[in-house]
Design a protein around this motif. Structure first.
Motif, PDB file in Angstrom:
ATOM      1  N   ASP A  63    -108.433 -93.877-100.739  1.00  0.00           N
ATOM      2  CA  ASP A  63    -107.667 -92.905 -99.959  1.00  0.00           C
ATOM      3  C   ASP A  63    -108.469 -92.371 -98.779  1.00  0.00           C
ATOM      4  OD1 ASP A  63    -105.493 -93.196-101.566  1.00  0.00           O
ATOM      5  OD2 ASP A  63    -105.833 -91.357-102.730  1.00  0.00           O
ATOM      6  N   GLU A  64    -109.776 -92.213 -98.968  1.00  0.00           N
ATOM      7  CA  GLU A  64    -110.609 -91.718 -97.871  1.00  0.00           C
ATOM      8  C   GLU A  64    -110.651 -92.713 -96.717  1.00  0.00           C
ATOM      9  OE1 GLU A  64    -114.158 -88.985 -99.516  1.00  0.00           O
ATOM     10  OE2 GLU A  64    -114.083 -90.982-100.406  1.00  0.00           O
ATOM     11  N   VAL A  65    -110.546 -93.988 -97.035  1.00  0.00           N
ATOM     12  CA  VAL A  65    -110.620 -95.022 -96.003  1.00  0.00           C
ATOM     13  C   VAL A  65    -109.259 -95.287 -95.371  1.00  0.00           C
ATOM     14  CG1 VAL A  65    -111.198 -97.440 -95.512  1.00  0.00           C
ATOM     15  CG2 VAL A  65    -112.598 -96.104 -97.112  1.00  0.00           C
ATOM     16  N   TYR A  66    -108.229 -95.355 -96.205  1.00  0.00           N
ATOM     17  CA  TYR A  66    -106.943 -95.852 -95.727  1.00  0.00           C
ATOM     18  C   TYR A  66    -105.884 -94.780 -95.485  1.00  0.00           C
ATOM     19  CZ  TYR A  66    -108.862-100.394 -96.903  1.00  0.00           C
ATOM     20  OH  TYR A  66    -109.651-101.500 -96.951  1.00  0.00           O
ATOM     21  N   SER A  67    -106.158 -93.526 -95.850  1.00  0.00           N
ATOM     22  CA  SER A  67    -105.162 -92.485 -95.596  1.00  0.00           C
ATOM     23  C   SER A  67    -105.374 -91.897 -94.210  1.00  0.00           C
ATOM     24  CB  SER A  67    -105.267 -91.371 -96.636  1.00  0.00           C
ATOM     25  OG  SER A  67    -106.398 -90.563 -96.371  1.00  0.00           O
ATOM     26  N   LYS A  68    -104.411 -91.124 -93.750  1.00  0.00           N
ATOM     27  CA  LYS A  68    -104.499 -90.519 -92.424  1.00  0.00           C
ATOM     28  C   LYS A  68    -105.500 -89.371 -92.379  1.00  0.00           C
ATOM     29  CE  LYS A  68     -99.963 -91.929 -90.778  1.00  0.00           C
ATOM     30  NZ  LYS A  68     -98.686 -91.522 -90.143  1.00  0.00           N
ATOM     31  N   ASN A  69    -106.073 -89.032 -93.513  1.00  0.00           N
ATOM     32  CA  ASN A  69    -107.072 -87.975 -93.558  1.00  0.00           C
ATOM     33  C   ASN A  69    -108.495 -88.521 -93.436  1.00  0.00           C
ATOM     34  OD1 ASN A  69    -105.169 -85.895 -93.945  1.00  0.00           O
ATOM     35  ND2 ASN A  69    -105.053 -86.378 -96.126  1.00  0.00           N
ATOM     36  N   PHE A  70    -108.597 -89.795 -93.063  1.00  0.00           N
ATOM     37  CA  PHE A  70    -109.915 -90.426 -92.950  1.00  0.00           C
ATOM     38  C   PHE A  70    -110.807 -89.629 -91.998  1.00  0.00           C
ATOM     39  CE2 PHE A  70    -113.000 -93.390 -91.121  1.00  0.00           C
ATOM     40  CZ  PHE A  70    -113.494 -93.994 -92.253  1.00  0.00           C
ATOM     41  N   ILE A  71    -112.058 -89.431 -92.393  1.00  0.00           N
ATOM     42  CA  ILE A  71    -113.017 -88.683 -91.566  1.00  0.00           C
ATOM     43  C   ILE A  71    -113.236 -89.424 -90.246  1.00  0.00           C
ATOM     44  CG2 ILE A  71    -115.369 -87.789 -91.459  1.00  0.00           C
ATOM     45  CD1 ILE A  71    -115.342 -87.776 -94.528  1.00  0.00           C
ATOM     46  N   ASN A  72    -113.351 -88.668 -89.187  1.00  0.00           N
ATOM     47  CA  ASN A  72    -113.615 -89.257 -87.886  1.00  0.00           C
ATOM     48  C   ASN A  72    -114.919 -90.070 -87.940  1.00  0.00           C
ATOM     49  OD1 ASN A  72    -114.731 -89.458 -85.109  1.00  0.00           O
ATOM     50  ND2 ASN A  72    -112.919 -88.283 -84.589  1.00  0.00           N
ATOM     51  N   PRO A  73    -114.900 -91.328 -87.484  1.00  0.00           N
ATOM     52  CA  PRO A  73    -116.113 -92.162 -87.542  1.00  0.00           C
ATOM     53  C   PRO A  73    -117.329 -91.509 -86.899  1.00  0.00           C
ATOM     54  CG  PRO A  73    -114.217 -93.494 -87.002  1.00  0.00           C
ATOM     55  CD  PRO A  73    -113.737 -92.075 -86.967  1.00  0.00           C
ATOM     56  N   ALA A  74    -117.109 -90.760 -85.808  1.00  0.00           N
ATOM     57  CA  ALA A  74    -118.243 -90.095 -85.153  1.00  0.00           C
ATOM     58  C   ALA A  74    -118.909 -89.107 -86.102  1.00  0.00           C
ATOM     59  CB  ALA A  74    -117.767 -89.384 -83.889  1.00  0.00           C
TER      60      ALA A  74
END
Length: 317
Positions: A63-74
């Motif tokens: 979920d952390e990777v594929y949901s819309k709540n994924f943390i900003n890569p930066a």
């Protein structure tokens, strides 16, 4: 001096272990790794390092990777850099990927760091050419002597001249890729998209000088299965991570190709297989070399010569 490598890893079961061992060979002391819910066995390989004091590994959930709540890569990279400093007291930090293998003329990366008066220096990357035969590149990567003898695109075609967006017949494996930066930890806060440059606390790019004493052998393409996994990952994160990143047009293109059909993605991979005839032409042009001799090869860079070389290979008509 502590040299820490930082990685964001996803679906690299064939290469990740060999890349880690290669980095240790070249002076890396510790790793900070964030694993992005791989489905191919990468997670199991990394869990084997979980109790090793040289590693700090975070395993993101699906979920952390594929949901819309994924943390900003930066923010992910800022956190990784902070961990390298706090957990391992890093003096220098290298941003690398699991398909990148270090090669040096002599000595180690730590030797280069010790002699560097600047805040950063960059390592050029050279693409390993995918042979038309069934050579096991993943196995070759594990053995340093075999790795050093693989053919790489030592003098790649410049992307701007080739205009890849308009001429998709030219394999990406023959073109330039950005290098990776090794940065002094005290001034580093994060990395630019793609990891090609270090950023300070003010989000300014750290100036980095190129070095010919070390470089990266880049396994951009290896097997069809691996490429299909990469394409599917791009499709899966299109509505999350990709919405925050404007660069990487080739990744967006591969996502579109994979969306079209699996067969289209397979055709894109097959295009990267350079047949023997074209390998011989590239050799005559002076554009390919053994991995350990990549910096000993040069070709005059001009639009006229580039276009002539492309025509010799049967593209660009």
């Amino acid at each position: 001096m502590n040299l820490v490598a930082c990685m964001l890893v996803g679906n690299e079961v064939e290469l990740v272990d060999a890349a880690i061992q290669n980095a240790f060979r070249h002076g890396v002391d510790a790793f900070v790794i964030v694993e992005t819910a791989s489905s191919d066995g990468t997670t199991d390989i990394l869990r084997a390092y979980a109790d090793d004091p040289r590693f700090d590994i975070s395993f993101l959930s699906h979920d952390e990777v594929y949901s819309k709540n994924f943390i900003n890569p930066a923010q992910v990279w800022a956190d990784i850099v902070a961990c390298a400093k706090s957990r391992f007291d890093a003096d220098w930090i290298l941003r690398m990927d699991a398909d990148e293998f270090i090669m040096t003329r002599s000595g180690s990366l730590k030797d280069l760091c010790a002699g560097c008066e600047d805040d950063a220096f960059s390592l050029e990357r050279f693409n390993v050419l995918v042979p038309p035969s069934c050579v096991d590149l993943a196995a070759a990567a594990k053995d340093y002597e075999t790795l050093s003898q693989l053919q790489v695109m030592a003098c790649p075609f410049p992307n701007k001249t080739v205009m890849l967006k308009q001429n998709e017949s030219i394999p990406l494996i023959l073109t330039m890729v950005g290098g990776k930066t090794l940065c002094r930890a005290e001034v580093l806060h994060g990395f630019s998209p793609g990891g090609h440059a270090g950023m300070n606390i003010s989000s300014e790019t750290l100036k980095a000088k190129k070095t010919g004493e070390a470089w990266i052998v880049h396994f951009w393409f290896t097997t069809e299965d691996r490429f299909l996994r990469k394409c599917q990952f791009i499709v899966d994160i299109t509505q999350t991570v990709r919405t925050t990143q404007k660069g990487g047009w080739q990744w967006n293109r591969w996502g579109s190709i994979a969306d079209e059909s699996v067969e289209s993605a397979k055709d894109e991979f097959k295009k990267q297989l350079i047949d023997q005839h074209r390998l011989e032409i590239l050799s005559q042009q002076g554009r390919i070399a053994r991995a350990d001799q990549a910096f000993d090869t040069s070709v005059e860079h001009s639009d006229a010569i580039t276009q002539m070389h492309i025509l010799q290979l049967g593209w660009g008509n």
